[in-house]
Design a protein around this motif. Sequence first.
Motif, mmCIF file in Angstrom:
data_model
loop_
_atom_site.group_PDB
_atom_site.id
_atom_site.type_symbol
_atom_site.label_atom_id
_atom_site.label_comp_id
_atom_site.label_asym_id
_atom_site.label_seq_id
_atom_site.Cartn_x
_atom_site.Cartn_y
_atom_site.Cartn_z
ATOM 1 N N GLN A 294 -3.651 4.973 0.298
ATOM 2 C CA GLN A 294 -3.977 5.770 -0.879
ATOM 3 C C GLN A 294 -4.026 4.926 -2.152
ATOM 4 O O GLN A 294 -4.690 5.288 -3.112
ATOM 5 C CB GLN A 294 -2.950 6.887 -1.058
ATOM 6 N N ALA A 295 -3.282 3.812 -2.158
ATOM 7 C CA ALA A 295 -3.248 2.918 -3.319
ATOM 8 C C ALA A 295 -2.826 1.535 -2.846
ATOM 9 O O ALA A 295 -2.166 1.398 -1.805
ATOM 10 C CB ALA A 295 -2.274 3.442 -4.372
ATOM 11 N N ALA B 232 -1.882 8.333 -6.811
ATOM 12 C CA ALA B 232 -1.290 7.473 -5.780
ATOM 13 C C ALA B 232 -0.852 6.126 -6.340
ATOM 14 O O ALA B 232 0.188 5.597 -5.945
ATOM 15 C CB ALA B 232 -2.269 7.273 -4.625
ATOM 16 N N GLN B 233 -1.620 5.571 -7.266
ATOM 17 C CA GLN B 233 -1.244 4.284 -7.850
ATOM 18 C C GLN B 233 0.077 4.415 -8.602
ATOM 19 O O GLN B 233 0.960 3.577 -8.462
ATOM 20 C CB GLN B 233 -2.343 3.775 -8.777
ATOM 21 N N ALA C 222 0.851 -1.192 0.000
ATOM 22 C CA ALA C 222 0.000 0.000 0.000
ATOM 23 C C ALA C 222 0.881 1.234 0.000
ATOM 24 O O ALA C 222 1.961 1.239 0.598
ATOM 25 C CB ALA C 222 -0.898 0.022 1.232
ATOM 26 N N ALA C 223 0.404 2.265 -0.662
ATOM 27 C CA ALA C 223 0.980 3.597 -0.518
ATOM 28 C C ALA C 223 0.118 4.289 0.524
ATOM 29 O O ALA C 223 -1.114 4.264 0.438
ATOM 30 C CB ALA C 223 0.933 4.359 -1.833
ATOM 31 N N VAL C 224 0.769 4.854 1.537
ATOM 32 C CA VAL C 224 0.028 5.537 2.598
ATOM 33 C C VAL C 224 0.485 6.991 2.677
ATOM 34 O O VAL C 224 1.630 7.319 2.357
ATOM 35 C CB VAL C 224 0.197 4.835 3.971
ATOM 36 N N ASP C 225 -0.426 7.842 3.115
ATOM 37 C CA ASP C 225 -0.093 9.264 3.258
ATOM 38 C C ASP C 225 0.580 9.506 4.611
ATOM 39 O O ASP C 225 0.890 8.554 5.339
ATOM 40 C CB ASP C 225 -1.330 10.137 3.057
ATOM 41 N N GLN D 230 5.551 5.973 -17.278
ATOM 42 C CA GLN D 230 5.640 7.129 -16.388
ATOM 43 C C GLN D 230 5.915 6.708 -14.940
ATOM 44 O O GLN D 230 6.355 7.508 -14.131
ATOM 45 C CB GLN D 230 4.359 7.960 -16.457
ATOM 46 N N SER D 231 5.651 5.436 -14.648
ATOM 47 C CA SER D 231 5.885 4.901 -13.306
ATOM 48 C C SER D 231 7.277 4.295 -13.158
ATOM 49 O O SER D 231 7.591 3.727 -12.112
ATOM 50 C CB SER D 231 4.832 3.833 -12.975
#
Length: 187
Positions: A62-63, A89-90, A53-56, A118-119
């Motif tokens: 977030q993703a 976020a992804q 996971a991406a977290v804030d 782009q990622s």
Amino acid sequence: MKVVHINAEAQRNACLARLCAEVYGQQAGLTPLVVFTGTCSVLFPQEAARLFAAVDGQDKPQALALLVLDEEGEGMTVTHACALDQANAQQRLISELTLKAPLRVDVDTAEQEAFYQQSGIKRWFGGADGKRIGLGARHPAKSVGELTPTLVLDEALILRRFKHDPKAFEEAKQAFLQGLDDFPQTL
């Protein structure tokens, strides 16, 4: 934003249920349940899949992204990914994973390829049936011929089990719904 490996079983199952629901949507039939069940009962126990996971800054997810090992255990394919709140976020999650994991992506469209470029996915090969295969810098393969298949679930077997074992189907459905209800606000 930071990347978190979700390893605790209850959190992992809740996040996987949410990921499947986000990726497949409401009209997907049994597919989200089949992927959830197979991943929880086969891939996670064999340590063949990882959920990130991406977290804030407040640790709010977030993703989400599910990575599955290839048959040799050398590369990891992004099989499912989604943004939850922030649109970018992804992409930020995939960018971070590209720096840390031997990442592979299989795409069907030029739009998907552009997203992954782009990622941070920079090496691209033509695959079967018009698919494109992208590899991150840490992936060991130097050509498409060096790639080994990603581990896959036998979805037909899971569906047959659901059909012939109503109790197993009901247990899987309840676990999926419980996961959705238990989706954590923070990780």
